[in-house]
Design an enzyme around this catalytic site. Structure first.
Site, mmCIF file in Angstrom:
data_model
loop_
_atom_site.group_PDB
_atom_site.id
_atom_site.type_symbol
_atom_site.label_atom_id
_atom_site.label_comp_id
_atom_site.label_asym_id
_atom_site.label_seq_id
_atom_site.Cartn_x
_atom_site.Cartn_y
_atom_site.Cartn_z
ATOM 1 N N CYS A 1 -0.837 -13.311 -27.161
ATOM 2 C CA CYS A 1 -0.412 -12.832 -28.478
ATOM 3 C C CYS A 1 -0.300 -14.041 -29.401
ATOM 4 O O CYS A 1 0.163 -15.100 -29.007
ATOM 5 C CB CYS A 1 0.916 -12.091 -28.362
ATOM 6 S SG CYS A 1 1.561 -11.624 -29.984
ATOM 7 N N GLU B 1 -2.023 2.191 -6.785
ATOM 8 C CA GLU B 1 -3.064 3.057 -7.349
ATOM 9 C C GLU B 1 -4.377 2.793 -6.627
ATOM 10 O O GLU B 1 -4.744 1.643 -6.393
ATOM 11 C CB GLU B 1 -3.321 2.746 -8.833
ATOM 12 C CG GLU B 1 -2.191 3.057 -9.773
ATOM 13 C CD GLU B 1 -2.542 2.668 -11.214
ATOM 14 O OE1 GLU B 1 -3.741 2.567 -11.537
ATOM 15 O OE2 GLU B 1 -1.615 2.458 -12.005
ATOM 16 N N TRP C 1 -14.251 3.943 -15.948
ATOM 17 C CA TRP C 1 -14.308 2.796 -16.858
ATOM 18 C C TRP C 1 -15.385 1.764 -16.506
ATOM 19 O O TRP C 1 -15.425 0.697 -17.092
ATOM 20 C CB TRP C 1 -12.930 2.124 -16.966
ATOM 21 C CG TRP C 1 -12.134 2.007 -15.694
ATOM 22 C CD1 TRP C 1 -11.108 2.819 -15.315
ATOM 23 C CD2 TRP C 1 -12.276 1.038 -14.645
ATOM 24 N NE1 TRP C 1 -10.602 2.420 -14.085
ATOM 25 C CE2 TRP C 1 -11.301 1.323 -13.662
ATOM 26 C CE3 TRP C 1 -13.130 -0.047 -14.438
ATOM 27 C CZ2 TRP C 1 -11.158 0.583 -12.492
ATOM 28 C CZ3 TRP C 1 -12.986 -0.798 -13.270
ATOM 29 C CH2 TRP C 1 -12.000 -0.467 -12.322
ATOM 30 N N ASN D 1 3.962 -1.025 -16.617
ATOM 31 C CA ASN D 1 2.736 -0.724 -15.855
ATOM 32 C C ASN D 1 1.730 -1.844 -16.059
ATOM 33 O O ASN D 1 1.457 -2.235 -17.196
ATOM 34 C CB ASN D 1 2.096 0.576 -16.361
ATOM 35 C CG ASN D 1 0.947 1.043 -15.479
ATOM 36 O OD1 ASN D 1 1.154 1.312 -14.299
ATOM 37 N ND2 ASN D 1 -0.243 1.099 -16.023
ATOM 38 N N GLU D 2 1.209 -2.370 -14.982
ATOM 39 C CA GLU D 2 0.152 -3.388 -15.051
ATOM 40 C C GLU D 2 0.355 -4.332 -16.238
ATOM 41 O O GLU D 2 -0.472 -4.390 -17.158
ATOM 42 C CB GLU D 2 -1.223 -2.730 -15.120
ATOM 43 C CG GLU D 2 -1.596 -2.002 -13.862
ATOM 44 C CD GLU D 2 -3.070 -1.566 -13.826
ATOM 45 O OE1 GLU D 2 -3.700 -1.487 -14.882
ATOM 46 O OE2 GLU D 2 -3.559 -1.306 -12.723
ATOM 47 N N LYS E 1 -9.961 11.417 -18.951
ATOM 48 C CA LYS E 1 -10.140 12.771 -18.400
ATOM 49 C C LYS E 1 -11.242 12.847 -17.336
ATOM 50 O O LYS E 1 -11.242 13.754 -16.526
ATOM 51 C CB LYS E 1 -10.370 13.803 -19.493
ATOM 52 C CG LYS E 1 -11.562 13.558 -20.384
ATOM 53 C CD LYS E 1 -11.613 14.600 -21.496
ATOM 54 C CE LYS E 1 -12.698 14.298 -22.495
ATOM 55 N NZ LYS E 1 -12.451 13.032 -23.237
ATOM 56 N N PHE E 2 -12.164 11.884 -17.317
ATOM 57 C CA PHE E 2 -13.191 11.894 -16.260
ATOM 58 C C PHE E 2 -12.851 10.958 -15.106
ATOM 59 O O PHE E 2 -13.681 10.694 -14.245
ATOM 60 C CB PHE E 2 -14.570 11.568 -16.845
ATOM 61 C CG PHE E 2 -15.117 12.697 -17.671
ATOM 62 C CD1 PHE E 2 -15.421 13.918 -17.083
ATOM 63 C CD2 PHE E 2 -15.290 12.556 -19.044
ATOM 64 C CE1 PHE E 2 -15.901 14.976 -17.843
ATOM 65 C CE2 PHE E 2 -15.763 13.605 -19.809
ATOM 66 C CZ PHE E 2 -16.072 14.824 -19.209
ATOM 67 N N HIS E 3 -11.631 10.408 -15.115
ATOM 68 C CA HIS E 3 -11.182 9.587 -13.985
ATOM 69 C C HIS E 3 -10.793 10.525 -12.847
ATOM 70 O O HIS E 3 -10.137 11.538 -13.073
ATOM 71 C CB HIS E 3 -9.966 8.761 -14.430
ATOM 72 C CG HIS E 3 -9.623 7.634 -13.517
ATOM 73 N ND1 HIS E 3 -9.091 7.825 -12.270
ATOM 74 C CD2 HIS E 3 -9.740 6.298 -13.683
ATOM 75 C CE1 HIS E 3 -8.890 6.637 -11.704
ATOM 76 N NE2 HIS E 3 -9.269 5.689 -12.538
HETATM 77 C C1 GLA Z 1 -4.878 1.327 -14.227
HETATM 78 C C2 GLA Z 1 -3.673 1.932 -14.914
HETATM 79 C C3 GLA Z 1 -3.662 3.423 -14.910
HETATM 80 C C4 GLA Z 1 -5.040 3.985 -15.153
HETATM 81 C C5 GLA Z 1 -5.984 3.415 -14.127
HETATM 82 C C6 GLA Z 1 -7.380 3.943 -14.240
HETATM 83 O O1 GLA Z 1 -4.707 1.059 -12.910
HETATM 84 O O2 GLA Z 1 -2.460 1.464 -14.375
HETATM 85 O O3 GLA Z 1 -2.765 3.859 -15.910
HETATM 86 O O4 GLA Z 1 -5.448 3.633 -16.438
HETATM 87 O O5 GLA Z 1 -6.055 2.022 -14.320
HETATM 88 O O6 GLA Z 1 -8.214 3.418 -13.241
#
Ligand code: GLA
Ligand code: GLA
Length: 672
Positions: A161, A308, A316, A152-153, A357-359
């Site tokens: 590192c 997404e 955030w 993921n991302e 949890k607030f996303h």
């Molecule tokens: C990223 C991540 C997700 C989540 C979102 C929140 O895109 O891939 O897991 O944390 O941000 O915006």
């Protein structure tokens, strides 16, 4: 052979990240029912579930995922199955402390957040290989499996590192590149400040140094980290391809992500996907349109997925503004307009615990079907069912903007004449003008075949090599129009100056040389004359000395008065323009508009301001997509002779129509 995306998902894909491991089994059934209602046909499952799939080393627990996959399949929801490698479990981190990444000061990261693994760690590489193989073997024949969502991302929180493993890997990488230490000394220019090396073991990371770093070392470290992280993706991909040769594989990209060279990565993706979170404070999200175009361009025009976005607000930012009613829909269609074939969210159900949890999510904490968010999500999901004919259709752009990750890295290294010249803003100077004009744009790399374009724009292309310079020469010689902006063609791929007068390799093509750089202080503007008008410019002046080029704009202020600001050079059958400053946007828009008119490059239609229009075409026909970013209605004039069907309303439209404020239209051209 891997299947085409349109074969696997022959419709607009719609859904989101789904984290059933955070919920009890009774919720899973409710989820599936609500997904079906909302038109969801695809979800990404298991992205952060390593700890519940392998509870201790070699103790795998697939029972819960078996059930989830079955339930989703029974409800007609396909799965992008994640490989679950995005965060290592606590037991793994304790058992393999060398799997943890180390920061610049040499301190290892702690467990408890996410993505704390070192890209060079052999134990991480072994751990993911085992997990991915188990997953692929278990679900290879499951009918819900549509695609593999790898990790993921990559690099999101951690793209550097400084561990012992990484240092050894860096030495190996340098040996492979330079073959002998003299090659490295030459490349990094180490006779400067007594930086010479006698052997590989003497080389440290570019970290924790007293003052300015060696630019060659910095650039190679960035390349090295990109390569190391990319290797992780390739390790997973090789296993998945071996066990499931026909299932498409991808990872999700991000916004403005400098550490990873996505053009290189895209070659190993079956589908480009990315995660887009425009801040509602920005207004019309032009910079996200830029990224949609960039993402489409990574695989030469192949439609991409938005992997997404958020239904309402993130959690955030300093303040997390919510999208007003209708805005989520509007921006989803902006994605589709740029060739998005999938609209996905983070996440399906708003979390109860944890840092996010607030996303926002597709189902809010209230769990109500009459919540605004779920209603908007369902409306969009059901509406997208009408757009099957868009899937796989493409945009034909005649203008390309050069975008080069290595240039991004190099031009933003410290020690430049002006250290506020960020690369993306220089690219946006030209992108924004084209966006406002609704002229389709692709992004290309300097070495790409440019022959299908009429106009190519290369903003601040600071590093360049001979082959790239020759590529631009061929493009212009064959009739193309090239625009290059200031501080271009200065250095080689090790960030060493090309001698022979800036921009040495491009002098012949541009018909000029640059004698010196004149950076401006913040807020300072100069004036220049162009087309009998006066405009302002900021940031920088290249002191241009004409050779065979002509000045088409000259400064009109200060000691640079009457010197060339913009030049034109006829070269072969084409024209090469040089813009030696950062002009105000009014001039840029007029300039690109004039160049486009000269080359008969036009938008799909002339529409009112703040209305986007794009054309997507393919075997299913020609579509015009309109996005009205205005609050008020806009009148659209289609012109004579054609008739269209609005796929969202089924209306037949043949001339003019009124597009409501914040509304969209997808018109399919009638063929009879
Ligand atoms: C990223 C991540 C997700 C989540 C979102 C929140 O895109 O891939 O897991 O944390 O941000 O915006
Ligand atoms: C100091 C140092 C020089 C050089 C200059 C640059 O004076 O002694 O080596 O770095 O700064 O301005």
């Amino acid at each position: 052979m891997v299947k085409e995306i349109q074969e696997v998902l022959p419709f607009m894909s719609y859904g989101g990240d789904y984290n059933p491991e955070q919920w009890s089994e009774d919720v899973w059934l409710e989820d599936a029912r609500l997904m079906k209602n909302a038109g969801v046909n695809l979800v990404s499952v298991g992205i952060f579930s390593w700890a519940v799939l392998e509870r201790q080393e070699d103790e795998f627990d697939f029972g819960w995922l078996d059930k989830v996959m079955d339930i989703l399949h029974q409800h007609g929801v396909g799965v992008c199955l994640a490989t679950a490698t995005a965060s290592t479990p606590a037991w793994f981190t304790k058992k393999y402390p060398d799997s943890v990444a180390v920061d610049e000061k040499g301190v290892p990261y702690s467990f408890g957040s996410r993505q704390h693994y070192s890209p060079s760690s052999p134990s991480y590489r072994k751990g993911i290989s085992k997990l991915v193989r188990k997953l692929a073997e278990r679900y290879q024949n499951h009918p819900a499996l549509k695609m593999w969502h790898v990790n993921n991302e990559y690099g999101c929180h951690l793209s550097e590192c400084y561990s012992e493993h990484s240092l050894r890997a860096f030495h190996d990488w340098l040996k492979e590149k330079y073959k002998n230490i003299e090659g490295l000394n030459e490349g990094w220019g180490t006779n400067f400040w007594s930086q010479r090396y006698n052997n590989w073991e003497e080389i440290d990371f570019p970290a924790n140094q007293v003052t300015f770093y060696n630019p060659g070392q910095m650039l190679d470290y960035k390349r090295f980290m990109n390569d190391k992280i990319f290797e992780l993706y390739k390790i997973e991909k090789a296993i998945l391809r071996e066990i499931t040769p026909d299932i498409p594989i991808f990872t999700n990209f991000m916004y403005q992500f400098k550490p990873l060279n996505y053009f290189e990565w895209a070659k190993e993706m079956d589908l480009v996907t990315w995660d887009s979170y425009p801040d509602p404070r920005e207004g019309i999200p032009v910079s996200h349109a830029f990224h949609h175009d960039l993402m489409r361009s990574l695989k030469k025009g192949q439609p991409f997925f938005l992997m997404e976005q958020v239904s309402s607000h993130v959690n955030w930012r300093d303040i997390n503004l919510t999208k007003k009613p209708g805005v989520m829909r509007l921006w989803s269609y902006s994605t589709i307009a740029k060739s998005g074939d999938g609209i996905m969210f983070f996440q399906w159900r708003q979390g109860r615990a944890g840092a996010e949890k607030f996303h926002g999510a597709m189902i809010p904490h209230s769990n109500r079907e009459d919540s605004r968010v779920y209603k908007e999500v369902s409306q969009l999901g059901n509406e997208l069912k009408k757009l099957d004919s868009l899937v796989g259709t493409k945009i034909d752009a005649k203008v390309a903007i050069v975008f080069d990750w290595e240039n991004w890295w190099a031009v933003e290294l410290e020690g430049k004449p002006h250290n506020d010249l960020d690369y993306l803003s220089r690219v946006e100077t030209y992108y924004n003008a084209l966006y406002a004009l609704n002229i389709a744009v692709d992004f290309v790399q300097p070495k790409d075949d440019l022959s299908s374009y009429e106009i190519v724009i290369a903003p601040m292309l600071y590093i360049i090599d001979e082959a790239e310079a020759a590529n631009f020469e061929t493009f212009v010689k064959d009739g193309g129009t090239l625009v290059i902006s200031f501080f271009s063609g200065i250095a080689d791929k090790n960030d060493r100056i090309h001698l022979g007068g800036y921009p040495a390799l491009l002098r012949n093509l541009l018909g000029l040389y640059v004698d010196e750089f004149v950076p401006y202080e913040h807020g300072k503007e100069q004036l220049f004359r162009s087309n009998n008008d006066t405009y302002s410019c900021s940031m920088w002046t290249d002191m241009i000395r004409l050779e065979s080029a002509e000045a088409i704009a000259c400064y009109d202020s200060d000691w640079i008065k009457d010197t060339p600001a913009v030049t034109e050079h006829t070269y072969g059958d084409g024209k090469a323009y040089y813009v030696g400053t950062e002009p105000e946007s009014r001039w840029v828009k007029e300039f690109v508009s004039q160049l486009s008119a000269n080359k008969a490059v036009v938008p799909p239609l002339t529409v009112p301001v703040n209305v986007e229009v794009t054309k997507r075409s393919g075997n299913s026909g020609e579509h015009l997509i309109f996005i009205n970013h205005n609050e008020n209605d806009s009148e659209i004039k289609l012109g004579e002779g054609n008739s269209y069907t609005n796929l969202l309303t089924n209306e037949v439209i043949s001339q003019n129509f009124s597009l409501k404020g914040n509304d969209v239209a997808v018109l399919l051209l009638s063929t009879n």
